[in-house]
Design a protein around this motif. Structure first.
Motif, PDB file in Angstrom:
ATOM      1  N   MET A 179      -8.587   3.262  -1.624  1.00 54.59           N
ATOM      2  CA  MET A 179      -7.037   2.958  -1.440  1.00 54.59           C
ATOM      3  C   MET A 179      -6.350   2.781  -3.217  1.00 54.59           C
ATOM      4  O   MET A 179      -6.313   2.713  -4.106  1.00 54.59           O
ATOM      5  CB  MET A 179      -6.471   1.239  -1.244  1.00 54.59           C
ATOM      6  CG  MET A 179      -5.052   0.451  -1.173  1.00 54.59           C
ATOM      7  SD  MET A 179      -4.556   1.261   0.945  1.00 54.59           S
ATOM      8  CE  MET A 179      -5.027   0.362   1.335  1.00 54.59           C
ATOM      9  N   PRO A 180      -5.319   4.634  -2.803  1.00 53.25           N
ATOM     10  CA  PRO A 180      -4.423   4.942  -4.089  1.00 53.25           C
ATOM     11  C   PRO A 180      -3.819   3.462  -4.969  1.00 53.25           C
ATOM     12  O   PRO A 180      -3.689   2.103  -4.069  1.00 53.25           O
ATOM     13  CB  PRO A 180      -3.673   5.610  -3.788  1.00 53.25           C
ATOM     14  CG  PRO A 180      -3.962   5.266  -2.140  1.00 53.25           C
ATOM     15  CD  PRO A 180      -4.635   4.221  -1.571  1.00 53.25           C
ATOM     16  N   GLU A 181      -3.595   3.611  -5.768  1.00 56.83           N
ATOM     17  CA  GLU A 181      -2.691   2.720  -6.676  1.00 56.83           C
ATOM     18  C   GLU A 181      -0.547   3.674  -5.777  1.00 56.83           C
ATOM     19  O   GLU A 181      -0.816   4.507  -5.752  1.00 56.83           O
ATOM     20  CB  GLU A 181      -2.297   3.077  -7.547  1.00 56.83           C
ATOM     21  CG  GLU A 181      -0.578   2.056  -8.588  1.00 56.83           C
ATOM     22  CD  GLU A 181      -1.311   2.347 -10.069  1.00 56.83           C
ATOM     23  OE1 GLU A 181      -0.239   1.801 -10.863  1.00 56.83           O
ATOM     24  OE2 GLU A 181      -1.923   3.443 -10.435  1.00 56.83           O
ATOM     25  N   ILE A 182      -0.117   2.007  -4.656  1.00 52.72           N
ATOM     26  CA  ILE A 182       0.826   2.497  -4.201  1.00 52.72           C
ATOM     27  C   ILE A 182       2.039   2.766  -4.947  1.00 52.72           C
ATOM     28  O   ILE A 182       2.126   1.049  -5.397  1.00 52.72           O
ATOM     29  CB  ILE A 182       1.009   1.976  -2.689  1.00 52.72           C
ATOM     30  CG1 ILE A 182      -0.505   2.400  -2.304  1.00 52.72           C
ATOM     31  CG2 ILE A 182       2.265   2.323  -2.170  1.00 52.72           C
ATOM     32  CD1 ILE A 182      -0.414   1.531  -0.796  1.00 52.72           C
ATOM     33  N   MET A 183       3.107   3.143  -4.825  1.00 55.34           N
ATOM     34  CA  MET A 183       4.224   2.508  -6.194  1.00 55.34           C
ATOM     35  C   MET A 183       5.479   3.655  -4.990  1.00 55.34           C
ATOM     36  O   MET A 183       5.305   4.301  -4.394  1.00 55.34           O
ATOM     37  CB  MET A 183       4.595   3.499  -7.521  1.00 55.34           C
ATOM     38  CG  MET A 183       3.197   3.356  -8.188  1.00 55.34           C
ATOM     39  SD  MET A 183       2.148   3.998  -9.811  1.00 55.34           S
ATOM     40  CE  MET A 183       4.450   2.904 -10.929  1.00 55.34           C
ATOM     41  N   PHE A 184       6.904   3.051  -5.654  1.00 53.34           N
ATOM     42  CA  PHE A 184       7.622   3.795  -5.401  1.00 53.34           C
ATOM     43  C   PHE A 184       8.857   4.152  -6.690  1.00 53.34           C
ATOM     44  O   PHE A 184       8.856   3.615  -6.966  1.00 53.34           O
ATOM     45  CB  PHE A 184       8.765   2.812  -4.182  1.00 53.34           C
ATOM     46  CG  PHE A 184       8.332   1.526  -4.831  1.00 53.34           C
ATOM     47  CD1 PHE A 184       9.969   1.371  -5.464  1.00 53.34           C
ATOM     48  CD2 PHE A 184       7.837   0.731  -4.751  1.00 53.34           C
ATOM     49  CE1 PHE A 184      10.654   0.506  -6.623  1.00 53.34           C
ATOM     50  CE2 PHE A 184       8.101  -0.721  -5.841  1.00 53.34           C
ATOM     51  CZ  PHE A 184       9.915  -1.027  -5.986  1.00 53.34           C
ATOM     52  N   GLY A 185      10.268   4.862  -5.616  1.00 51.74           N
ATOM     53  CA  GLY A 185      11.044   4.849  -6.446  1.00 51.74           C
ATOM     54  C   GLY A 185      10.663   6.184  -8.300  1.00 51.74           C
ATOM     55  O   GLY A 185       8.958   6.432  -8.432  1.00 51.74           O
TER      56      GLY A 185
END
Length: 481
Positions: free
Chosen positions: A150-156
């Protein structure tokens, strides 16, 4: 194969004729490189340190050094805009050359479904989407798919920045559109990462900020669009001061077979038909914005500005020719008047693969160019009266500083409003752009331009175009801006 050049030498001189005028500061350099480059042989108007690794002794040594490493190299990529056309085609290159490329970070818009597929296949360390909702959907999809890494999930914006600056990535592919690409590109440069440049705003709007940073941090700006990649490829092996002129080719867009009078008459008598034709490209299916830019030829004007910052050429030494077949992607002229061209089918993967593999030549499973299939290649001079956007771009480039940011943003706003069908005519686009440039003259900043200057000028120009168009539009007729 018949080559119809139409007095090519005469064609390659493109005057910058438009109503907008401004006195630009002198850019004459005293460096050895600048004193030798250009058609005058003086280097006047040339940049001492272009963004791309060309036209200097240092770049020649670097190219040789990298070439001697052989094709067993491996690069670690951060891909901004992974679900768009640039991103998906870049990943096709990774598929074709798995020993040469590793994907460390991905960022995209809101396509969580495709991003989930990419994460499962390429196993990046970071995956970022535009909104928290899209990021949550991505996480759910990965869990449902049984993702073990699982990757580090980010946004914006924070997610884009994290992807661009991921520590192990050495090359950032900038496939996102608009001013959103400026800040992550700047931060990646500050960390010494090479840039595979597919975001036009980076240099068209941000050139006064980006070029000094490229020089300060010693990174390579590697063009990923067809015209500038062609020029870059032609410049391999050209010694310092050996470049005389840059020659950009253009398809000519939707109205290339119209005379100026026919086009202007059609704009007045049948604006609906003009609108429909302006958003349809004669050669291929492209995005709506770039298709309209091709019809106005603003796309080629913007590429002139980009070529100035990438290769250092004076605006007097950057020319445009219309080449409807789109086989010659661009050319250079060297000091001995030799003309070197790069040819190939219209396939965006070709410039992309060179941008991430430079200076190597990887074996790719693409269709080879067959010259026997081509009966004729033609070149003609663009009509500057028919295409006023070209002259506006030259004028903005010569003005320098924040003017190119205003040009780009004003064009984007006018382009979008024309496509939104709010009553603007085709010829209103250059009128609105010229109006914004005239209005910006008193606030033009030339020296010590910073990112905030670029972003504020971008926002101001968009607001100017919107307010002016809303108050002055008159049933599709030409505005008096």
């Amino acid at each position: 194969m018949k080559l119809t050049f139409g007095a090519l030498v005469a064609l390659l001189t493109v005057p910058a004729t438009c109503a907008f005028t401004i006195t630009a500061p002198s850019t004459k350099s005293t460096s050895l490189n600048a004193m030798k480059s250009g058609s005058k042989g003086t280097g006047e108007g040339w940049l001492e340190r272009p963004a791309a690794p060309v036209n200097s002794e240092a770049s020649a040594r670097l190219t040789l050094q990298e070439s001697l490493k052989g094709s067993s190299f491996q690069k670690r990529l951060s891909l901004l805009g992974s679900t768009g056309s640039i991103g998906t085609q870049t990943l096709e290159i990774v598929d074709a050359c798995p020993d040469n490329f590793v994907v460390d970070a991905l960022s995209a818009g809101n396509n969580a479904e495709l991003m989930a597929e990419q994460v499962m296949k390429y196993q990046p360390k970071i995956a970022s989407l535009s909104t928290p909702e899209a990021a949550a959907e991505l996480k759910d999809r990965l869990i449902a798919a049984g993702c073990k890494n699982m990757p580090e999930i980010m946004f914006g914006d924070d997610g884009i920045l994290a992807a661009a600056t991921y520590d192990t990535a050495d090359t950032v592919v900038t496939g996102i559109v608009g001013a959103a690409g400026l800040k992550p590109t700047i931060e990646a440069i500050k960390l010494g990462k090479d840039i595979a440049l597919a975001n036009k705003e980076t240099l068209i709007s941000g050139g006064p900020v980006i070029n000094p940073l490229v020089r300060e941090y010693g990174v390579n700006m590697l063009p990923a669009d067809s015209e500038h990649s062609a020029i870059f490829q032609c410049l391999q092996g050209v010694p310092e001061g050996g470049l005389r002129r840059v020659i950009l080719t253009a398809s000519g867009g939707a109205f290339r077979d119209f005379s100026k009078d026919d086009l202007f008459t059609a704009c007045m008598e049948d604006p609906r038909a003009v609108q429909a034709k302006a958003t349809t490209h004669p050669n291929w299916d492209m995005g709506a914005k770039i298709t309209l830019d091709s019809a106005t030829m603003m796309n080629k004007g913007l590429e002139v500005i980009e070529a100035h910052y990438l290769f250092g050429a004076s605006y007097d030494d950057i020319d445009i020719v219309i080449h409807p077949q789109s086989i010659v992607h661009s050319m250079i002229e060297t000091q001995d008047t030799s003309c070197i061209a790069q040819l190939g089918w219209a396939d965006m993967r070709l410039p992309l693969v060179y941008s991430v593999s430079w200076p190597h030549r990887l074996k790719m499973p693409y269709r080879p160019l067959d010259l026997a299939e081509l009966s004729t290649l033609t070149f003609t001079k663009p009509d500057m009266d028919k295409y006023p956007c070209i002259g506006l771009a030259y004028a903005a480039g010569r003005a320098g500083g924040t003017m190119t940011a205003v040009l780009n943003a004003a064009n984007e706003a006018a382009n979008e409003m024309f496509r939104a069908d709010i009553g603007l005519g085709f010829l209103d686009i250059p009128k609105l752009v010229e109006g914004a440039m005239e209005a910006h003259k008193s606030d033009l900043k030339i020296d010590d331009v910073v990112l905030d200057d670029i972003l504020s000028c971008d926002a101001w120009a968009r607001e100017y175009v919107e307010s002016t168009a809303q108050s002055m539009r008159n049933g599709g007729k030409i505005l008096s801006v």
